[in-house]
Design a protein around this motif. Structure first.
Motif, PDB file in Angstrom:
ATOM      1  N   GLU A  38      -7.054   4.090  -7.736  1.00  0.00           N
ATOM      2  CA  GLU A  38      -7.723   4.837  -6.656  1.00  0.00           C
ATOM      3  C   GLU A  38      -6.794   5.914  -6.093  1.00  0.00           C
ATOM      4  OE1 GLU A  38      -8.872   1.977  -3.713  1.00  0.00           O
ATOM      5  OE2 GLU A  38     -10.454   1.121  -4.969  1.00  0.00           O
ATOM      6  N   GLN A  39      -5.535   5.534  -5.868  1.00  0.00           N
ATOM      7  CA  GLN A  39      -4.566   6.491  -5.309  1.00  0.00           C
ATOM      8  C   GLN A  39      -4.270   7.620  -6.296  1.00  0.00           C
ATOM      9  OE1 GLN A  39      -3.186   6.744  -2.167  1.00  0.00           O
ATOM     10  NE2 GLN A  39      -4.728   5.203  -1.694  1.00  0.00           N
ATOM     11  N   ALA A  51       1.801   6.387  -7.021  1.00  0.00           N
ATOM     12  CA  ALA A  51       0.661   7.165  -7.517  1.00  0.00           C
ATOM     13  C   ALA A  51       0.958   8.659  -7.422  1.00  0.00           C
ATOM     14  CB  ALA A  51      -0.601   6.815  -6.725  1.00  0.00           C
ATOM     15  N   GLU A  52       1.541   9.068  -6.309  1.00  0.00           N
ATOM     16  CA  GLU A  52       1.901  10.484  -6.154  1.00  0.00           C
ATOM     17  C   GLU A  52       2.942  10.885  -7.192  1.00  0.00           C
ATOM     18  OE1 GLU A  52       3.264  13.633  -2.678  1.00  0.00           O
ATOM     19  OE2 GLU A  52       3.463  11.487  -2.307  1.00  0.00           O
ATOM     20  N   ALA A  54       0.833  -1.212   0.000  1.00  0.00           N
ATOM     21  CA  ALA A  54       0.000   0.000   0.000  1.00  0.00           C
ATOM     22  C   ALA A  54       0.866   1.260   0.000  1.00  0.00           C
ATOM     23  CB  ALA A  54      -0.931  -0.007   1.214  1.00  0.00           C
ATOM     24  N   TYR A  86      -7.107   9.974  -6.143  1.00  0.00           N
ATOM     25  CA  TYR A  86      -7.028  10.734  -4.888  1.00  0.00           C
ATOM     26  C   TYR A  86      -6.009  11.867  -5.019  1.00  0.00           C
ATOM     27  CZ  TYR A  86      -5.591  11.920  -0.150  1.00  0.00           C
ATOM     28  OH  TYR A  86      -5.246  12.607   0.983  1.00  0.00           O
ATOM     29  N   LYS A 136       1.020   4.007  -2.994  1.00  0.00           N
ATOM     30  CA  LYS A 136       0.721   5.406  -2.692  1.00  0.00           C
ATOM     31  C   LYS A 136       1.835   6.318  -3.210  1.00  0.00           C
ATOM     32  CE  LYS A 136      -1.400   6.836   1.127  1.00  0.00           C
ATOM     33  NZ  LYS A 136      -1.661   7.084   2.545  1.00  0.00           N
TER      34      LYS A 136
END
Length: 167
Positions: free
Chosen positions: A105-106, A80-81, A73, A109, A77
């Motif tokens: 999803e990330q 994704a950033e 996870a 977000y 994350k």
């Protein structure tokens, strides 16, 4: 996959170092590539990453295996950033090709967060723009400058005249 491997090292190494049978010599570039490739696919198939962990012959491989979900996870994350900030890494391409649900999803977000931050920053700039213009164009009135110069000259003259009287 250099960036993703660096992220994995920072997440996994502290966990591995807690094991009594851990041997730093087992962690070469091939190991990190295998670990990173395997954990990227953890969402769909956990067996490859389990195999990589067991090959380390740790005293308590289950300790590492328990942490894999949070490691995965955290990696997703960060990737994704990175993706939203227009960075690149081979791992991002793999996640996109596999339609990783967590990664998508990330990314959504972080895009939302980026949009909100951009909107707030624009509003702040609009509010501060008139004040900034005033600061940039601020001029001291000529009368105030002349008065300050005269005052400084008088003080210097007094000091010089007082020093002359003492000598």
């Amino acid at each position: 996959m250099k960036k993703s491997e660096q992220i994995i090292k920072s997440l996994v190494l502290p966990v591995l170092e807690k094991d009594n049978n851990f041997n730093q010599l087992n962690l070469n570039d091939d190991f990190w590539k295998a670990f990173t490739s395997s954990i990227l696919l953890y969402e769909n198939d956990a067996k490859p990453i389990f195999k990589v962990v067991y090959e380390l012959q740790l005293n308590d491989p289950e300790r590492v295996i328990k942490k894999l979900t949070s490691v995965h996870a955290s990696l997703i994350k960060e990737l994704a950033e990175l993706h939203v900030l227009e960075g690149s890494d081979e791992a991002i391409d793999i996640l996109l090709a596999n339609n990783s649900k967590l990664f998508i999803e990330q990314v959504n977000y972080f895009k939302t967060v980026k949009g909100v931050i951009t909107k707030l920053e624009r509003e702040r700039i609009r509010e501060e723009l008139p004040k900034a213009y005033e600061k940039v164009t601020f001029e001291i009135p000529e009368n105030d400058l002349e008065a300050a110069i005269k005052k400084t000259e008088r003080e210097n003259l007094k000091k010089n005249s007082n020093n002359g009287m003492k000598n």
